[in-house]
Design an enzyme around this catalytic site. Structure first.
Site, PDB file in Angstrom:
ATOM      1  N   TYR A 184      -1.991  -0.372  11.184  1.00 16.15           N
ATOM      2  CA  TYR A 184      -2.337  -0.877   9.976  1.00 16.15           C
ATOM      3  C   TYR A 184      -1.024  -0.881   8.992  1.00 16.15           C
ATOM      4  O   TYR A 184      -0.422  -1.762   8.683  1.00 16.15           O
ATOM      5  CB  TYR A 184      -3.444  -0.446   9.078  1.00 16.15           C
ATOM      6  CG  TYR A 184      -3.454  -0.753   7.572  1.00 16.15           C
ATOM      7  CD1 TYR A 184      -3.707  -2.026   7.436  1.00 16.15           C
ATOM      8  CD2 TYR A 184      -3.456   0.792   6.529  1.00 16.15           C
ATOM      9  CE1 TYR A 184      -3.596  -2.752   5.983  1.00 16.15           C
ATOM     10  CE2 TYR A 184      -2.746  -0.704   5.286  1.00 16.15           C
ATOM     11  CZ  TYR A 184      -3.537  -1.263   4.804  1.00 16.15           C
ATOM     12  OH  TYR A 184      -3.569  -1.647   3.613  1.00 16.15           O
ATOM     13  N   LYS A 206       2.149  -3.295   7.631  1.00 18.07           N
ATOM     14  CA  LYS A 206       2.319  -3.592   5.745  1.00 18.07           C
ATOM     15  C   LYS A 206       3.579  -2.902   5.683  1.00 18.07           C
ATOM     16  O   LYS A 206       4.786  -4.108   4.955  1.00 18.07           O
ATOM     17  CB  LYS A 206       1.166  -2.621   5.345  1.00 18.07           C
ATOM     18  CG  LYS A 206      -0.067  -3.205   4.968  1.00 18.07           C
ATOM     19  CD  LYS A 206      -0.177  -4.042   4.534  1.00 18.07           C
ATOM     20  CE  LYS A 206      -0.457  -4.257   3.422  1.00 18.07           C
ATOM     21  NZ  LYS A 206      -0.308  -5.484   2.737  1.00 18.07           N
ATOM     22  N   THR A 219       1.125  -1.179  -0.082  1.00 19.84           N
ATOM     23  CA  THR A 219      -0.227  -0.328  -0.447  1.00 19.84           C
ATOM     24  C   THR A 219       0.982   0.837   0.479  1.00 19.84           C
ATOM     25  O   THR A 219       2.126   1.298   0.517  1.00 19.84           O
ATOM     26  CB  THR A 219      -1.027  -0.201   1.329  1.00 19.84           C
ATOM     27  OG1 THR A 219      -1.887   1.261   1.526  1.00 19.84           O
ATOM     28  CG2 THR A 219      -0.208  -0.578   2.373  1.00 19.84           C
ATOM     29  N   ASP A 220       0.426   2.693  -0.570  1.00 22.80           N
ATOM     30  CA  ASP A 220       1.073   3.498  -0.529  1.00 22.80           C
ATOM     31  C   ASP A 220       1.354   3.777   0.589  1.00 22.80           C
ATOM     32  O   ASP A 220       1.859   5.186   1.237  1.00 22.80           O
ATOM     33  CB  ASP A 220       0.184   4.616  -1.090  1.00 22.80           C
ATOM     34  CG  ASP A 220      -0.952   4.666  -0.797  1.00 22.80           C
ATOM     35  OD1 ASP A 220      -1.562   3.807   0.037  1.00 22.80           O
ATOM     36  OD2 ASP A 220      -2.224   5.894  -1.526  1.00 22.80           O
ATOM     37  N   GLU A 221       0.476   3.314   1.609  1.00 26.35           N
ATOM     38  CA  GLU A 221       0.276   4.003   3.034  1.00 26.35           C
ATOM     39  C   GLU A 221       1.671   3.780   4.032  1.00 26.35           C
ATOM     40  O   GLU A 221       2.174   4.487   4.861  1.00 26.35           O
ATOM     41  CB  GLU A 221      -0.844   3.389   3.908  1.00 26.35           C
ATOM     42  CG  GLU A 221      -1.791   3.812   3.468  1.00 26.35           C
ATOM     43  CD  GLU A 221      -2.740   3.651   3.983  1.00 26.35           C
ATOM     44  OE1 GLU A 221      -2.883   3.323   4.993  1.00 26.35           O
ATOM     45  OE2 GLU A 221      -4.326   3.667   3.912  1.00 26.35           O
TER      46      GLU A 221
HETATM   47  P1  NAD Z   1      -9.764  -6.607   2.431  1.00 27.55           P
HETATM   48  O1  NAD Z   1     -10.277  -6.293   3.695  1.00 27.55           O
HETATM   49  O2  NAD Z   1     -11.322  -6.218   1.080  1.00 27.55           O
HETATM   50  O3  NAD Z   1     -10.155  -8.591   2.091  1.00 27.55           O
HETATM   51  C1  NAD Z   1      -9.100  -8.995   2.860  1.00 27.55           C
HETATM   52  C2  NAD Z   1      -9.137 -10.931   2.870  1.00 27.55           C
HETATM   53  O4  NAD Z   1      -7.530 -11.476   3.288  1.00 27.55           O
HETATM   54  C3  NAD Z   1     -10.035 -11.261   3.353  1.00 27.55           C
HETATM   55  O5  NAD Z   1     -11.190 -12.012   2.508  1.00 27.55           O
HETATM   56  C4  NAD Z   1      -9.871 -11.894   4.467  1.00 27.55           C
HETATM   57  O6  NAD Z   1     -10.993 -12.640   4.612  1.00 27.55           O
HETATM   58  C5  NAD Z   1      -8.051 -12.624   3.871  1.00 27.55           C
HETATM   59  N1  NAD Z   1      -8.156 -12.514   5.141  1.00 27.55           N
HETATM   60  C6  NAD Z   1      -7.511 -11.461   6.227  1.00 27.55           C
HETATM   61  N2  NAD Z   1      -7.183 -12.257   7.329  1.00 27.55           N
HETATM   62  C7  NAD Z   1      -6.686 -13.620   6.485  1.00 27.55           C
HETATM   63  C8  NAD Z   1      -5.904 -14.343   7.308  1.00 27.55           C
HETATM   64  N3  NAD Z   1      -5.047 -14.169   8.271  1.00 27.55           N
HETATM   65  N4  NAD Z   1      -5.594 -15.232   6.247  1.00 27.55           N
HETATM   66  C9  NAD Z   1      -5.911 -15.168   5.325  1.00 27.55           C
HETATM   67  N5  NAD Z   1      -6.849 -14.694   4.580  1.00 27.55           N
HETATM   68  C10 NAD Z   1      -7.313 -13.900   5.478  1.00 27.55           C
HETATM   69  O7  NAD Z   1      -9.034  -6.107   1.687  1.00 27.55           O
HETATM   70  P2  NAD Z   1      -8.484  -4.840   0.280  1.00 27.55           P
HETATM   71  O8  NAD Z   1      -9.243  -3.060   0.012  1.00 27.55           O
HETATM   72  O9  NAD Z   1      -8.646  -6.372  -0.931  1.00 27.55           O
HETATM   73  O10 NAD Z   1      -6.857  -5.146   0.211  1.00 27.55           O
HETATM   74  C11 NAD Z   1      -5.703  -6.327  -0.422  1.00 27.55           C
HETATM   75  C12 NAD Z   1      -4.587  -5.936   0.200  1.00 27.55           C
HETATM   76  O11 NAD Z   1      -4.611  -4.927  -0.545  1.00 27.55           O
HETATM   77  C13 NAD Z   1      -4.467  -5.485   0.840  1.00 27.55           C
HETATM   78  O12 NAD Z   1      -3.141  -6.837   1.008  1.00 27.55           O
HETATM   79  C14 NAD Z   1      -4.187  -4.379   1.240  1.00 27.55           C
HETATM   80  O13 NAD Z   1      -3.475  -4.229   2.711  1.00 27.55           O
HETATM   81  C15 NAD Z   1      -3.592  -4.018  -0.345  1.00 27.55           C
HETATM   82  N6  NAD Z   1      -3.901  -2.587  -0.436  1.00 27.55           N
HETATM   83  C16 NAD Z   1      -5.664  -2.328  -0.061  1.00 27.55           C
HETATM   84  C17 NAD Z   1      -5.872  -1.130  -0.677  1.00 27.55           C
HETATM   85  C18 NAD Z   1      -6.942  -0.314  -0.619  1.00 27.55           C
HETATM   86  O14 NAD Z   1      -7.389   0.626  -0.851  1.00 27.55           O
HETATM   87  N7  NAD Z   1      -8.034  -1.172  -0.463  1.00 27.55           N
HETATM   88  C19 NAD Z   1      -5.157  -0.130  -1.454  1.00 27.55           C
HETATM   89  C20 NAD Z   1      -3.542  -0.424  -1.981  1.00 27.55           C
HETATM   90  C21 NAD Z   1      -3.383  -1.738  -0.813  1.00 27.55           C
HETATM   91  O1  DAU Z   2      -4.014   4.039   0.220  1.00 27.49           O
HETATM   92  C1  DAU Z   2      -4.156   2.189   0.928  1.00 27.49           C
HETATM   93  C2  DAU Z   2      -5.336   2.532   1.835  1.00 27.49           C
HETATM   94  O2  DAU Z   2      -6.457   2.850   1.654  1.00 27.49           O
HETATM   95  C3  DAU Z   2      -5.166   0.797   1.341  1.00 27.49           C
HETATM   96  O3  DAU Z   2      -3.852   0.067   2.001  1.00 27.49           O
HETATM   97  C4  DAU Z   2      -5.914   0.989   3.150  1.00 27.49           C
HETATM   98  O4  DAU Z   2      -6.383  -1.071   3.018  1.00 27.49           O
HETATM   99  C5  DAU Z   2      -7.223   1.043   2.864  1.00 27.49           C
HETATM  100  O5  DAU Z   2      -8.465   0.558   4.158  1.00 27.49           O
HETATM  101  C6  DAU Z   2      -7.936   2.510   2.235  1.00 27.49           C
HETATM  102  O6  DAU Z   2      -7.095   3.314   3.848  1.00 27.49           O
HETATM  103  P1  DAU Z   2      -7.534   5.003   3.999  1.00 27.49           P
HETATM  104  O7  DAU Z   2      -7.708   4.923   5.361  1.00 27.49           O
HETATM  105  O8  DAU Z   2      -7.135   5.842   3.419  1.00 27.49           O
HETATM  106  O9  DAU Z   2      -9.393   4.613   2.765  1.00 27.49           O
HETATM  107  P2  DAU Z   2     -10.222   4.639   4.233  1.00 27.49           P
HETATM  108  O10 DAU Z   2     -12.021   4.279   2.995  1.00 27.49           O
HETATM  109  O11 DAU Z   2     -11.129   4.025   5.881  1.00 27.49           O
HETATM  110  O12 DAU Z   2     -10.827   6.646   4.470  1.00 27.49           O
HETATM  111  C7  DAU Z   2     -10.447   6.972   3.079  1.00 27.49           C
HETATM  112  C8  DAU Z   2     -10.666   8.811   3.917  1.00 27.49           C
HETATM  113  O13 DAU Z   2     -12.711   8.909   3.938  1.00 27.49           O
HETATM  114  C9  DAU Z   2      -9.492   9.202   5.389  1.00 27.49           C
HETATM  115  O14 DAU Z   2      -8.748  10.499   5.101  1.00 27.49           O
HETATM  116  C10 DAU Z   2     -10.606   8.634   5.741  1.00 27.49           C
HETATM  117  C11 DAU Z   2     -11.524   9.121   5.299  1.00 27.49           C
HETATM  118  N1  DAU Z   2     -13.281   8.877   6.454  1.00 27.49           N
HETATM  119  C12 DAU Z   2     -12.816   7.095   6.203  1.00 27.49           C
HETATM  120  C13 DAU Z   2     -14.097   6.495   6.403  1.00 27.49           C
HETATM  121  C14 DAU Z   2     -14.756   5.043   6.968  1.00 27.49           C
HETATM  122  C15 DAU Z   2     -13.963   9.146   6.335  1.00 27.49           C
HETATM  123  O15 DAU Z   2     -14.102  10.748   6.508  1.00 27.49           O
HETATM  124  N2  DAU Z   2     -15.185   8.786   6.959  1.00 27.49           N
HETATM  125  C16 DAU Z   2     -15.120   7.550   7.563  1.00 27.49           C
HETATM  126  O16 DAU Z   2     -16.998   6.828   7.541  1.00 27.49           O
END
Ligand code: NAD
Ligand code: DAU
Length: 331
Positions: A143, A147, A119-121
């Site tokens: 988190y 990562k 992730t970019d985080e």
């Molecule tokens: P998500 O939370 O929707 O899905 C996570 C999946 O992992 C689920 O199916 C869950 O059941 C499974 N899981 C959790 N713990 C587990 C374990 N111990 N063993 C096996 N499976 C397990 O997540 P997502 O948003 O699809 O993110 C997927 C990946 O991409 C993550 O590694 C996250 O850090 C990364 N990522 C997410 C975003 C985003 O914006 N959502 C952006 C950049 C990177």
């Molecule tokens: O940047 C990549 C990341 O993006 C991933 O690595 C993470 O897994 C994913 O959860 C996401 O993280 P963020 O914290 O950026 O996403 P989130 O959707 O939780 O929040 C996006 C922005 O919106 C953040 O600035 C917080 C704000 N927010 C979020 C929620 C859930 C609100 O203002 N209100 C809300 O209820």
């Protein structure tokens, strides 16, 4: 290719599996613990074409079973919600770090190619400009710290053991099948229902939005063409303030602006994320979906797929958050 996709029942993982099965003819095994975020329903249309193993990545026995016959491991499995990591970091340590270690060992024993979805985080927040792959790592939440730890462990397996590793760091993804605890699906479903839209702080935080299929294709591109030991950023084409995102969702759903409610800010809330994807573009990947079009597609998908989200909109995830978050605040 024969792939083990860990976390393939989650949001990005399931979209990735669909692309790989449909467009690349890959043989896919999904290993997923089916936490609150993982659902078999996310793979309903490809269920007959994949092997599914229910199990945890931190469980070496489940991993050994799932990895049999695979040529590469792609690891999506993670605890992913920042707010949950603030409320209770333990699960993040176990899955994101210990689980990654178990997978790396499985890859090392079998000399498999290994892709870590990151992730970019890991770079922290940036006021101006964009992070490149050589920017310092400065995670700010439990988190992102876990990562980052996982990324460092992955790199160590390349340097120490010569394991064929690649890391792909994505920016904020959105699109179909995203669990409604994250900003965009939460706001869409709340707008449909006429519920309040909780905007953290002043709503001016900026995220770099990446349509989930673009991320899936970027990950596939790194898997196929990435140089071992390297990291590739995969950023979206557009940046947007949270409040602008929320207002656009109100327009697309026809909900009232009065639903917006400013709430207490997230602890340690990162102000802005921005990724430079120049390195991945040089490898031949390009994001295809601009935010405006992708957001409209996403709203339409949630509108058309109530059967998917209705069972998980019970509010149970919010109870979890409120219970743990209030405990964390009390210290
Ligand atoms: P998500 O939370 O929707 O899905 C996570 C999946 O992992 C689920 O199916 C869950 O059941 C499974 N899981 C959790 N713990 C587990 C374990 N111990 N063993 C096996 N499976 C397990 O997540 P997502 O948003 O699809 O993110 C997927 C990946 O991409 C993550 O590694 C996250 O850090 C990364 N990522 C997410 C975003 C985003 O914006 N959502 C952006 C950049 C990177
Ligand atoms: O940047 C990549 C990341 O993006 C991933 O690595 C993470 O897994 C994913 O959860 C996401 O993280 P963020 O914290 O950026 O996403 P989130 O959707 O939780 O929040 C996006 C922005 O919106 C953040 O600035 C917080 C704000 N927010 C979020 C929620 C859930 C609100 O203002 N209100 C809300 O209820």
């Amino acid at each position: 290719m024969r792939l083990l996709v860990c976390g393939g029942a989650g949001f990005i993982g399931s979209n990735f599996v669909r692309i790989r099965v449909r467009e690349f003819g890959d043989e896919v095994t999904v290993l997923d613990k089916l936490t609150y975020a993982g659902r078999r329903e996310n793979l309903h249309d490809v269920a007959g074409e994949i092997r599914f193993v229910a199990g945890a990545i931190e469980d070496p026995i489940a991993v050994a079973d799932a990895v049999t016959g695979c040529e590469a491991i792609v690891n999506f499995a993670a605890e992913t919600h920042v707010d949950r990591s603030i409320a209770g970091p333990e699960a993040f340590l176990i899955t994101n770090m210990q689980g990654t270690h178990v997978l790396l060992e499985a890859a090392r024993e079998r000399s498999l190619r290994y892709l870590q979805v990151s992730t970019d985080e890991v770079y922290g927040s940036i006021e101006e400009g964009s992070f490149t792959e050589t920017s310092p790592l400065a995670p700010s939440s439990p988190y992102s710290a876990t990562k980052t730890g996982a990324d460092l462990l992955v790199s160590s397996y390349f340097h120490t053991y010569g394991l064929e590793t690649v890391i792909c760091r994505g920016s904020n993804s959105y699109g179909p099948y995203q669990y409604p605890e994250k900003l965009i699906p939460l706001m869409i479903l709340n707008a449909f229902a006429g519920d309040r839209l909780p905007v953290y702080g002043d709503g001016r935080n900026v995220r770099n939005w990446l349509f989930v299929e673009d991320f899936g294709r970027g990950i596939g591109h790194v898997l196929a063409h990435g140089v071992p030991g390297e990291v590739y950023n995969c950023g979206g084409p557009d940046e947007c303030e949270n409040l602008t995102v929320v207002k656009r969702i109100l327009e697309l759903t026809g909900a009232l602006e009065s639903l917006i409610e400013y709430v207490t800010d997230r602890l340690g809330h990162d102000r802005r994320y921005s990724l430079s994807s120049q390195k991945l573009r040089a490898l031949g990947w390009e994001a295809q979906v601009r935010f405006e079009a992708g957001l409209e597609r996403t709203v339409n998908w949630y509108r058309d797929n109530e059967r998917w989200w209705q069972p998980i909109r019970s509010g149970a995830y919010r109870d979890y958050y409120e219970r743990h978050y209030s405990r964390a605040l009390k210290g």
